[in-house]
Design a protein around this motif. Structure first.
Motif, PDB file in Angstrom:
ATOM      1  N   THR A  21     -69.639 -31.213 -40.521  1.00  0.00           N
ATOM      2  CA  THR A  21     -68.589 -29.953 -40.505  1.00  0.00           C
ATOM      3  C   THR A  21     -68.837 -29.016 -41.881  1.00  0.00           C
ATOM      4  O   THR A  21     -69.119 -29.346 -42.805  1.00  0.00           O
ATOM      5  CB  THR A  21     -67.315 -30.090 -40.180  1.00  0.00           C
ATOM      6  OG1 THR A  21     -66.860 -31.064 -41.604  1.00  0.00           O
ATOM      7  CG2 THR A  21     -67.255 -31.152 -39.063  1.00  0.00           C
ATOM      8  N   GLY A  22     -68.306 -27.822 -41.636  1.00  0.00           N
ATOM      9  CA  GLY A  22     -68.432 -26.838 -42.473  1.00  0.00           C
ATOM     10  C   GLY A  22     -69.694 -25.919 -42.787  1.00  0.00           C
ATOM     11  O   GLY A  22     -70.466 -25.990 -41.814  1.00  0.00           O
ATOM     12  N   LEU A  23     -69.893 -24.989 -43.946  1.00  0.00           N
ATOM     13  CA  LEU A  23     -70.765 -24.099 -43.907  1.00  0.00           C
ATOM     14  C   LEU A  23     -72.076 -24.750 -44.491  1.00  0.00           C
ATOM     15  O   LEU A  23     -71.926 -25.556 -45.395  1.00  0.00           O
ATOM     16  CB  LEU A  23     -70.344 -23.080 -44.568  1.00  0.00           C
ATOM     17  CG  LEU A  23     -69.013 -22.157 -44.215  1.00  0.00           C
ATOM     18  CD1 LEU A  23     -68.816 -20.915 -45.047  1.00  0.00           C
ATOM     19  CD2 LEU A  23     -69.404 -21.625 -42.669  1.00  0.00           C
ATOM     20  N   ARG A  24     -73.274 -24.240 -43.928  1.00  0.00           N
ATOM     21  CA  ARG A  24     -74.318 -24.521 -44.762  1.00  0.00           C
ATOM     22  C   ARG A  24     -74.331 -23.882 -45.976  1.00  0.00           C
ATOM     23  O   ARG A  24     -73.874 -22.757 -46.242  1.00  0.00           O
ATOM     24  CB  ARG A  24     -75.759 -24.582 -43.754  1.00  0.00           C
ATOM     25  CG  ARG A  24     -75.703 -25.238 -42.626  1.00  0.00           C
ATOM     26  CD  ARG A  24     -77.225 -25.254 -42.052  1.00  0.00           C
ATOM     27  NE  ARG A  24     -77.252 -26.200 -41.043  1.00  0.00           N
ATOM     28  CZ  ARG A  24     -77.179 -26.134 -39.558  1.00  0.00           C
ATOM     29  NH1 ARG A  24     -76.884 -24.773 -39.330  1.00  0.00           N
ATOM     30  NH2 ARG A  24     -77.527 -27.064 -38.954  1.00  0.00           N
ATOM     31  N   ARG A  25     -75.273 -24.163 -47.019  1.00  0.00           N
ATOM     32  CA  ARG A  25     -75.618 -23.487 -48.053  1.00  0.00           C
ATOM     33  C   ARG A  25     -76.016 -22.192 -48.017  1.00  0.00           C
ATOM     34  O   ARG A  25     -75.232 -21.077 -48.590  1.00  0.00           O
ATOM     35  CB  ARG A  25     -76.673 -24.138 -48.977  1.00  0.00           C
ATOM     36  CG  ARG A  25     -76.096 -25.638 -49.631  1.00  0.00           C
ATOM     37  CD  ARG A  25     -77.257 -25.811 -50.805  1.00  0.00           C
ATOM     38  NE  ARG A  25     -76.773 -27.321 -51.329  1.00  0.00           N
ATOM     39  CZ  ARG A  25     -77.466 -28.369 -50.948  1.00  0.00           C
ATOM     40  NH1 ARG A  25     -78.239 -28.264 -49.932  1.00  0.00           N
ATOM     41  NH2 ARG A  25     -77.096 -29.410 -51.546  1.00  0.00           N
ATOM     42  N   GLU A  26     -77.092 -21.855 -47.149  1.00  0.00           N
ATOM     43  CA  GLU A  26     -77.579 -20.700 -46.860  1.00  0.00           C
ATOM     44  C   GLU A  26     -76.346 -19.658 -46.141  1.00  0.00           C
ATOM     45  O   GLU A  26     -76.557 -18.478 -46.574  1.00  0.00           O
ATOM     46  CB  GLU A  26     -78.650 -20.778 -45.776  1.00  0.00           C
ATOM     47  CG  GLU A  26     -79.763 -21.533 -46.354  1.00  0.00           C
ATOM     48  CD  GLU A  26     -79.773 -22.993 -46.287  1.00  0.00           C
ATOM     49  OE1 GLU A  26     -78.720 -23.626 -45.694  1.00  0.00           O
ATOM     50  OE2 GLU A  26     -80.580 -23.810 -46.834  1.00  0.00           O
ATOM     51  N   GLU A  27     -75.584 -20.275 -45.357  1.00  0.00           N
ATOM     52  CA  GLU A  27     -74.457 -19.553 -44.828  1.00  0.00           C
ATOM     53  C   GLU A  27     -73.466 -19.139 -45.708  1.00  0.00           C
ATOM     54  O   GLU A  27     -73.036 -17.810 -45.899  1.00  0.00           O
ATOM     55  CB  GLU A  27     -73.975 -20.309 -43.700  1.00  0.00           C
ATOM     56  CG  GLU A  27     -74.549 -20.678 -42.341  1.00  0.00           C
ATOM     57  CD  GLU A  27     -74.042 -21.523 -41.431  1.00  0.00           C
ATOM     58  OE1 GLU A  27     -74.463 -21.567 -40.424  1.00  0.00           O
ATOM     59  OE2 GLU A  27     -73.276 -22.454 -41.850  1.00  0.00           O
ATOM     60  N   LEU A  28     -72.989 -19.877 -46.584  1.00  0.00           N
ATOM     61  CA  LEU A  28     -72.240 -19.359 -47.873  1.00  0.00           C
ATOM     62  C   LEU A  28     -72.927 -18.523 -48.855  1.00  0.00           C
ATOM     63  O   LEU A  28     -72.211 -17.521 -49.065  1.00  0.00           O
ATOM     64  CB  LEU A  28     -71.736 -20.973 -48.461  1.00  0.00           C
ATOM     65  CG  LEU A  28     -70.727 -20.597 -49.671  1.00  0.00           C
ATOM     66  CD1 LEU A  28     -69.452 -19.812 -49.266  1.00  0.00           C
ATOM     67  CD2 LEU A  28     -70.302 -21.716 -50.116  1.00  0.00           C
TER      68      LEU A  28
END
Length: 270
Positions: A21-28
């Motif tokens: 769950t949560g954001l991927r590095r690329e998204e953050l």
């Protein structure tokens, strides 16, 4: 954080099924306006001195509450922002407002007219903002020195806009005399723009004077769109929320909707 909370794409274009769950590095990294490589180096301890701007961007992207926001600053080796500097936080209440305007072009600026965040419809209408860095994010610089915007203005309208922006910056400088970033911005603008020096030294008119809300945006794909541009000032946070809307049922509303669809589709494909 759930990607759906941020209206991030969950389809194959975004990478398919998630193992966690949560954001991927690329998204953050995209939300914070930094590179995924730099975020990875921060995460792994190979980059150990993030700037105040990076820390603030990460805290804003993660929507940290006040206590965690201040803790992030301390962990990064910085003092938490004091009250005598220009606020650059998107508070929870302002974020809720932005979430409810997710399909409307919206941008948020601080008291120096530096862009804090813009949503996908805004980028679709006015051009990509995530690649803007440092002074490029400042609206005063863009109008006086940089490439300007897609807004079509007469020379008189442009002059009034410049004067109003500089006048607002003068007021901010008086409110936050200890803010070194603001002082540095004024010096950079003065070094690059004789027009800024002229307005700053002569004293620009009161920016609260009545100005036309109507803006003509020259969009590269759908042509010119006449819109209402309202700027809402959140006094407690000293931020400016710029909102573009069109009268329902008009040709301009149809063009705006098309521009948003075309732009957001392009953003997802990238």
């Amino acid at each position: 954080m759930s990607p759906t909370d941020l209206r991030l794409p969950m389809n194959a274009a975004a990478g398919g099924r998630r193992r966690a769950t949560g954001l991927r590095r690329e998204e953050l990294a995209g939300l914070a306006g930094i590179s995924a490589d730099y975020l990875t180096r921060l995460e792994q301890g190979r980059a150990t001195s993030p700037s105040v701007q990076v820390v603030e961007s990460l805290g804003r992207a993660l929507r940290l509450p006040d206590a965690e926001h201040d803790l992030l600053y301390r962990l990064a080796g910085h003092a938490a922002p004091a009250r005598d500097v220009v606020p650059s936080r998107i508070t929870a209440s302002v974020q809720r407002l932005l979430d409810r305007l997710a399909n409307t072009p919206v941008a948020v600026y601080d008291a120096t007219w530096t862009l804090l965040v813009a949503n996908a419809p805004y980028d679709a209408l006015m051009g990509e903002t995530s690649t803007l860095r440092a002074i490029e994010r400042n609206a005063i610089w863009r109008h006086l020195v940089g490439p300007g915007t897609r807004a079509v203005q007469t020379p008189e309208e442009h002059a009034d806009l410049e004067a109003g922006l500089v006048a607002d910056l003068r007021l901010s400088a008086a409110r936050y005399p200890a803010d070194r970033t603001l002082t540095r911005l004024v010096k950079e603008l003065a070094a690059q723009s004789p027009r800024f020096v002229e307005l700053w030294e002569s004293g620009a008119p009161d920016p609260r004077q009545e100005q036309s809300r109507h803006k003509i945006i020259d969009h590269p794909a759908v042509g010119r769109i006449t819109l209402d541009c309202d700027i809402l000032v959140v006094a407690a946070d000293d931020v400016r929320i710029m909102v573009f809307t069109a009268e329902p049922g008009t040709e301009d509303a149809e063009r705006l909707a098309l521009a948003v669809v075309l732009g957001t589709q392009t953003l997802v494909e990238q």
